[in-house]
Design a protein around this motif. Structure first.
Motif, PDB file in Angstrom:
ATOM      1  N   THR A 130       9.917   1.541 -87.438  1.00 38.37           N
ATOM      2  CA  THR A 130       9.341   0.218 -87.671  1.00 38.37           C
ATOM      3  C   THR A 130       8.735  -0.317 -86.387  1.00 38.37           C
ATOM      4  O   THR A 130       7.620  -0.857 -86.383  1.00 38.37           O
ATOM      5  N   ILE A 134       4.834  -1.391 -85.638  1.00 42.79           N
ATOM      6  CA  ILE A 134       4.444  -2.726 -85.161  1.00 42.79           C
ATOM      7  C   ILE A 134       3.641  -2.613 -83.868  1.00 42.79           C
ATOM      8  O   ILE A 134       2.623  -3.288 -83.683  1.00 42.79           O
ATOM      9  N   GLY A 162       4.050  -8.905 -81.311  1.00 40.46           N
ATOM     10  CA  GLY A 162       4.804  -7.790 -81.888  1.00 40.46           C
ATOM     11  C   GLY A 162       6.270  -8.129 -82.076  1.00 40.46           C
ATOM     12  O   GLY A 162       6.864  -7.802 -83.117  1.00 40.46           O
ATOM     13  N   LEU A 165       6.506 -10.376 -85.033  1.00 44.48           N
ATOM     14  CA  LEU A 165       6.345  -9.615 -86.281  1.00 44.48           C
ATOM     15  C   LEU A 165       7.606  -8.820 -86.590  1.00 44.48           C
ATOM     16  O   LEU A 165       7.984  -8.658 -87.754  1.00 44.48           O
ATOM     17  N   ALA A 166       8.244  -8.312 -85.532  1.00 39.97           N
ATOM     18  CA  ALA A 166       9.421  -7.459 -85.710  1.00 39.97           C
ATOM     19  C   ALA A 166      10.574  -8.210 -86.358  1.00 39.97           C
ATOM     20  O   ALA A 166      11.412  -7.606 -87.022  1.00 39.97           O
ATOM     21  N   ASN A 168      10.188 -10.103 -88.707  1.00 42.90           N
ATOM     22  CA  ASN A 168       9.776 -10.161 -90.111  1.00 42.90           C
ATOM     23  C   ASN A 168       9.884 -11.558 -90.711  1.00 42.90           C
ATOM     24  O   ASN A 168      10.534 -11.749 -91.738  1.00 42.90           O
TER      25      ASN A 168
END
Ligand SMILES: Nc1ncnc2c1ncn2[C@@H]1O[C@H](COP(=O)(O)OP(=O)(O)O)[C@@H](O)[C@H]1O
Ligand SMILES: [Mg+2]
Length: 257
Positions: A130, A134, A162, A165-166, A168
């Protein structure tokens, strides 16, 4: 009125500083999966609106509903746990860790892991995959093993995005990602935002002055002026709106082609 078609709603949301109204009775709705931008001159109240949504500041009046829940009086950490992800104040890069470790830690911080301490070791591999995906999205592929502090200013901004985004987030708030970037770094940041849009599946609120980017990535655009929401519509509608033209855009028209 609370409506389930929205992941986020504000109702008559206001914030005063002293006697001055920074956000003035803003009622908005963001749909799940929507990419919504907010434009407006400096001082219009955009950052304050984000601060109210993320819980950095309490509102003077009004309500904030997230996924059906009234979060108006909830603290920032609670909202972050619910999935409201805010750049950049809430994001910390660990300077001595590698780029990959920074993102992998953020992936591991995702909620389910907290309840799943005895996960099998193979799970770790999944997190790394994952993280690589990303890093590819934020265009740091190839820099995974570089120490974060050695990144350029622009690449640090990409890493911040990033990391965000990680985690989520259910709702991603991006406040002027190109701000403070050198002219050379701006196109890369714009590309990252466009990749987030292209990848789909995310609900994003973006504050930006780069009109080309705003018009190309947004499903809808909101315009703020002196704390008020003066327009909300498709990029085309906003580009053609005369009030918006005179208040802010100053003759911006979509480029041909
Ligand atoms: N913490 C604060 N204390 C006092 N005034 C503030 C504070 N934050 C913002 N303001 C004021 O609120 C108004 C809106 O600011 P801001 O939300 O930062 O606008 P924008 O992000 O659209 O440029 C401005 O007049 C600003 O000076
Ligand atoms: Mg701002």
């Amino acid at each position: 009125m609370v409506s389930s078609q929205y992941i986020l709603q504000t109702e008559n949301l206001s914030r005063l500083f002293g006697g001055q109204v920074a956000v003035n009775a803003v009622s908005l709705g963001v749909r799940a999966g929507e990419f919504k931008s907010i434009i407006g001159p400096n001082g219009a109240g955009k950052t304050t609106l984000f601060n109210l949504i993320s819980g950095m500041l309490p509102p003077s009046s009004g309500r904030i509903i997230f996924e059906g829940q009234d979060i108006t009086r909830r603290p920032a950490y609670y909202r972050s746990r619910l999935g409201i992800g805010r750049s950049f104040q809430m994001t910390t890069i660990f300077p001595n860790l590698t780029v990959l470790e920074n993102v992998r830690l953020a992936v591991q911080s995702r909620e389910p892991h907290a309840f799943n301490f005895w996960q099998p070791a193979s799970r770790f591999g999944g997190d790394e995959e994952t993280a690589f995906a990303i890093l590819d999205m934020v265009m740091l592929g190839g820099r995974e093993l570089q120490t974060a502090q050695t990144l350029s200013h622009g690449d640090k901004r990409k890493l911040e995005i990033g990391i965000l985004l990680a985690t989520n987030p259910r709702l991603l708030l991006l406040d002027e990602p190109t701000a403070g970037m050198s002219r050379d770094d701006v196109p890369g940041i714009i590309e990252v935002v466009q990749r987030i849009k292209r990848a789909g599946g995310r609900t994003v609120m973006l504050v930006e002055h780069k009109m080309d980017m705003v018009m190309s990535v947004s499903d809808s655009v909101m315009v703020m002026h002196y704390g008020e929401l003066i327009a909300d519509g498709s990029p085309q509608e906003i580009a053609q709106n005369e009030t918006v033209q005179s208040a802010y855009l100053g003759g911006y028209t979509e480029r041909a082609g």
